[in-house]
Structure formats: C-alpha cells, structure tokens
Write an enzyme that holds these catalytic residues in place. Structure first.
Site, PDB file in Angstrom:
ATOM      1  N   LYS A  33       0.849  -1.187   0.000  1.00  0.00           N
ATOM      2  CA  LYS A  33       0.000   0.000   0.000  1.00  0.00           C
ATOM      3  C   LYS A  33       0.887   1.241   0.000  1.00  0.00           C
ATOM      4  CE  LYS A  33      -2.351   1.642   3.719  1.00  0.00           C
ATOM      5  NZ  LYS A  33      -2.124   3.095   3.717  1.00  0.00           N
ATOM      6  N   ASP A  60      -3.473   4.301  -1.756  1.00  0.00           N
ATOM      7  CA  ASP A  60      -4.417   4.699  -0.697  1.00  0.00           C
ATOM      8  C   ASP A  60      -4.388   6.219  -0.517  1.00  0.00           C
ATOM      9  OD1 ASP A  60      -5.964   4.753   1.654  1.00  0.00           O
ATOM     10  OD2 ASP A  60      -4.261   4.227   2.937  1.00  0.00           O
ATOM     11  N   LYS A  62      -7.328   8.087  -0.525  1.00  0.00           N
ATOM     12  CA  LYS A  62      -8.579   8.466   0.158  1.00  0.00           C
ATOM     13  C   LYS A  62      -9.166   9.767  -0.393  1.00  0.00           C
ATOM     14  CE  LYS A  62      -7.332   6.436   4.659  1.00  0.00           C
ATOM     15  NZ  LYS A  62      -5.926   6.055   4.485  1.00  0.00           N
ATOM     16  N   ASP A  65     -13.870  14.931  -2.632  1.00  0.00           N
ATOM     17  CA  ASP A  65     -14.056  16.291  -3.158  1.00  0.00           C
ATOM     18  C   ASP A  65     -15.369  16.264  -3.941  1.00  0.00           C
ATOM     19  OD1 ASP A  65     -13.572  18.939  -4.223  1.00  0.00           O
ATOM     20  OD2 ASP A  65     -11.440  18.602  -3.938  1.00  0.00           O
ATOM     21  N   ILE A  66     -15.663  17.304  -4.677  1.00  0.00           N
ATOM     22  CA  ILE A  66     -16.889  17.275  -5.475  1.00  0.00           C
ATOM     23  C   ILE A  66     -16.737  16.212  -6.570  1.00  0.00           C
ATOM     24  CG2 ILE A  66     -17.531  19.669  -4.983  1.00  0.00           C
ATOM     25  CD1 ILE A  66     -16.414  20.436  -7.741  1.00  0.00           C
ATOM     26  N   PRO A  67     -17.874  15.645  -7.026  1.00  0.00           N
ATOM     27  CA  PRO A  67     -17.800  14.530  -7.984  1.00  0.00           C
ATOM     28  C   PRO A  67     -16.912  14.814  -9.206  1.00  0.00           C
ATOM     29  CG  PRO A  67     -20.030  14.766  -7.190  1.00  0.00           C
ATOM     30  CD  PRO A  67     -19.262  15.919  -6.606  1.00  0.00           C
ATOM     31  N   THR A  69     -14.294  16.789  -9.548  1.00  0.00           N
ATOM     32  CA  THR A  69     -12.869  16.793  -9.208  1.00  0.00           C
ATOM     33  C   THR A  69     -12.363  15.379  -8.937  1.00  0.00           C
ATOM     34  OG1 THR A  69     -13.152  18.997  -8.294  1.00  0.00           O
ATOM     35  CG2 THR A  69     -11.173  17.803  -7.616  1.00  0.00           C
ATOM     36  N   ARG A 185      -3.360  -5.870  14.455  1.00  0.00           N
ATOM     37  CA  ARG A 185      -2.157  -5.965  15.282  1.00  0.00           C
ATOM     38  C   ARG A 185      -1.948  -7.407  15.728  1.00  0.00           C
ATOM     39  NH1 ARG A 185      -1.110  -2.045  13.224  1.00  0.00           N
ATOM     40  NH2 ARG A 185      -0.569  -0.002  14.047  1.00  0.00           N
ATOM     41  N   ARG A 215       3.159  -0.592  10.622  1.00  0.00           N
ATOM     42  CA  ARG A 215       4.273  -0.552  11.563  1.00  0.00           C
ATOM     43  C   ARG A 215       4.715  -1.897  12.149  1.00  0.00           C
ATOM     44  NH1 ARG A 215       1.372   4.540  14.192  1.00  0.00           N
ATOM     45  NH2 ARG A 215      -0.326   3.316  13.324  1.00  0.00           N
TER      46      ARG A 215
HETATM   47  O1  C5P Z   1       0.994   1.078  10.889  1.00  0.00           O
HETATM   48  P1  C5P Z   1      -0.421   0.631  10.752  1.00  0.00           P
HETATM   49  O2  C5P Z   1      -0.567  -0.889  10.683  1.00  0.00           O
HETATM   50  O3  C5P Z   1      -1.343   1.249  11.779  1.00  0.00           O
HETATM   51  O4  C5P Z   1      -0.871   1.174   9.319  1.00  0.00           O
HETATM   52  C1  C5P Z   1      -2.197   1.121   8.868  1.00  0.00           C
HETATM   53  C2  C5P Z   1      -2.303   1.765   7.523  1.00  0.00           C
HETATM   54  O5  C5P Z   1      -3.652   1.688   7.078  1.00  0.00           O
HETATM   55  C3  C5P Z   1      -1.930   3.240   7.500  1.00  0.00           C
HETATM   56  O6  C5P Z   1      -1.256   3.462   6.268  1.00  0.00           O
HETATM   57  C4  C5P Z   1      -3.259   3.977   7.511  1.00  0.00           C
HETATM   58  O7  C5P Z   1      -3.223   5.172   6.762  1.00  0.00           O
HETATM   59  C5  C5P Z   1      -4.173   2.987   6.801  1.00  0.00           C
HETATM   60  N1  C5P Z   1      -5.592   3.076   7.117  1.00  0.00           N
HETATM   61  C6  C5P Z   1      -6.113   2.948   8.399  1.00  0.00           C
HETATM   62  N2  C5P Z   1      -7.461   3.044   8.621  1.00  0.00           N
HETATM   63  C7  C5P Z   1      -8.307   3.262   7.589  1.00  0.00           C
HETATM   64  C8  C5P Z   1      -7.793   3.376   6.300  1.00  0.00           C
HETATM   65  C9  C5P Z   1      -6.423   3.272   6.085  1.00  0.00           C
HETATM   66  O8  C5P Z   1      -5.354   2.725   9.340  1.00  0.00           O
HETATM   67  N3  C5P Z   1      -9.613   3.293   7.804  1.00  0.00           N
END
Ligand code: C5P
Length: 238
Positions: A33, A60, A62, A65-67, A69, A185, A215
């Site tokens: 990602k 990613d 995300k 904005d307006i449709p 754009t 996690r 992470r």
């Molecule tokens: O380091 P970690 O495992 O928390 O990373 C999660 C990743 O997923 C980050 O890049 C974060 O921007 C993304 N993310 C998120 N929650 C969302 C959408 C994307 O944590 N709803």
C-alpha cells in the site's frame, strides 16, 4: 499458499526507505500500500519500482471532493496501472458513482484492467468518543454498515473498514464485496494510534479479504520474519 491477503503499508517519506523495506520483505510480501506520505514525496517512482518487482499496488489516497474533481483525479490514478484505489464514502453517492464511471471508462480507453475501487468508511483510528463528537448521531458500527451499503449501491468493489466491523459488512453486502481491513495488530504488538483493532487471524475470520499492516512489519527489526509470521498465521487461520 497465497500471499496477497497481506498488504503492507509503506508509510515512509522517502523513496530509499520504502525501497529498502520492499527489498527486506523479499518474497514474503506481494502486495503493498502506497499512502499519502510516500505518494506525495516519491509516488510515481515508487510505483515504477513496485511494478519492476512485480508487486501489486493499493494506492491509498482516500479521495474526497466534489464529484467532478474526484472523477478527474481518478482518471489520472487509473492510468498509473495500479491494482486498487480508494475514495471516502462520506463524499456521497454521486461522488462514488462518478469515480466508478471514470475508473471504468479510463481503463477501457487505456486498454488496461480497471483498478478495484473501494471506499473508506470510518477510519480505524477513531473510537466511539471521537466519532460521537462528529455529531452523526449513530454508532460507529451502524455508520460503517450504512456507508458500506452506499458504496455498494454506487457500484464500488468494496470498502476499507475495521476488522471489528467486517462480519457485519460481509453479512449485509454479501460474499463478493471486498473488505480490506487496517487496524490489525499481531497479539502483543503495540497498538500505536489504532483503535478498533483485532489480530490478523481474527480479521480474516471476521470476513476480511485482505488485511493492511504497517508498523508491525515496517518498523520490525526483521520485516521479512514479521511478514512471514503474519502470512503463516492468516493462511492457517491461527
Ligand atoms: O501502521 P499501521 O498498521 O497502523 O498502518 C495502517 C495503515 O492503514 C496506515 O497506512 C493507515 O493510513 C491505513 N488506514 C487505516 N485506517 C483506515 C484506512 C487506512 O489505518 N480506515
């Protein structure tokens, strides 16, 4: 064993750091990602690097904005030839419909496979108290399901949601709707700023198609070993 259920979040600010991580993960990781930080600093070079290494890419950014754009921006992203892109579901039905139409028109025009287009529901970092302050007057779980339904109505391929909501989305939106879950996690790992979390196995058991892990892998002393442990876990479901 399929390895593309695990998407590793390359949350780095330089090309070098991100490339080092990809090389360190080796064959353990097939899907990455690229988020805002890396895309704004080294986006297109990083995408080229990942393609050279035959990796799949979830871009990613995300968009919201307006449709008009969003649909124009989505055309540009489609031409990059990535595998998945996303918009915020809170941008609304018309914005999502416009994005979907642009993805498919542009892919057809360029003669490439259309990237999957998914919608962010409610960020996985947000807990009930923080969500309540947004004044939607509903619970996180209900909002997530409502936004997932709206994304499905707009013809999107799926959603990004917390693994805690995956089961309910699966039940509501059916088996062909893609559910991508960050907020994952491994047992015992630090949660950092994530809030609505589960373990990788639980996320898959709840119905997630793919999990996004940042992470716990990218900051590990040995990213390949950390990725391997998660691959083993999710492929054998604990
Ligand atoms: O380091 P970690 O495992 O928390 O990373 C999660 C990743 O997923 C980050 O890049 C974060 O921007 C993304 N993310 C998120 N929650 C969302 C959408 C994307 O944590 N709803």
């Amino acid at each position: 064993m399929t390895k593309d259920k695990l998407i590793v979040a390359l949350d780095f600010s330089t090309l070098e750091q991100a490339q080092r991580c990809v090389l360190a993960c080796g064959e353990e990781v097939t899907y990455y990602k690229v988020g805002m930080e890396l895309y704004y600093s080294a986006g297109n070079e990083m995408i080229a690097f990942l393609k050279e290494h035959r990796k799949q890419i979830f871009l990613d950014l995300k968009l919201q904005d307006i449709p008009n754009t969003v649909s124009r921006a989505v055309r540009v992203l489609t031409r990059l030839g990535v595998d998945m892109i996303n918009v915020h579901a809170t941008g609304g039905l018309k914005m999502m419909q416009a994005a979907r139409q642009s993805v498919h028109e542009e892919a057809q025009r360029a003669g490439i496979t259309a990237p999957k287009l998914i919608a962010v529901t409610v960020l996985t970092s947000m807990d009930e108290a923080e969500f309540a302050a947004l004044n939607y007057k509903t619970t996180v779980a209900d909002q997530v399901v409502a936004l997932a339904k709206l994304a499905q109505q707009a013809g999107l391929d799926g959603v990004v949601a917390s693994p805690q909501e995956a089961a309910q989305i699966r039940q509501t939106c059916g088996k062909d709707f893609l559910i991508v879950t960050p907020g994952v996690r491994p047992a015992g790992a630090a949660t950092q700023d994530q809030s609505r979390i589960t373990t990788p196995v639980q996320a898959i058991k709840n119905g997630a198609d793919c999990i996004v892990v940042g992470r716990p892998i990218t900051q590990a002393a040995d990213p390949q070993t950390a990725a391997h442990a998660i691959q083993q876990e999710i492929n054998h479901k604990g």
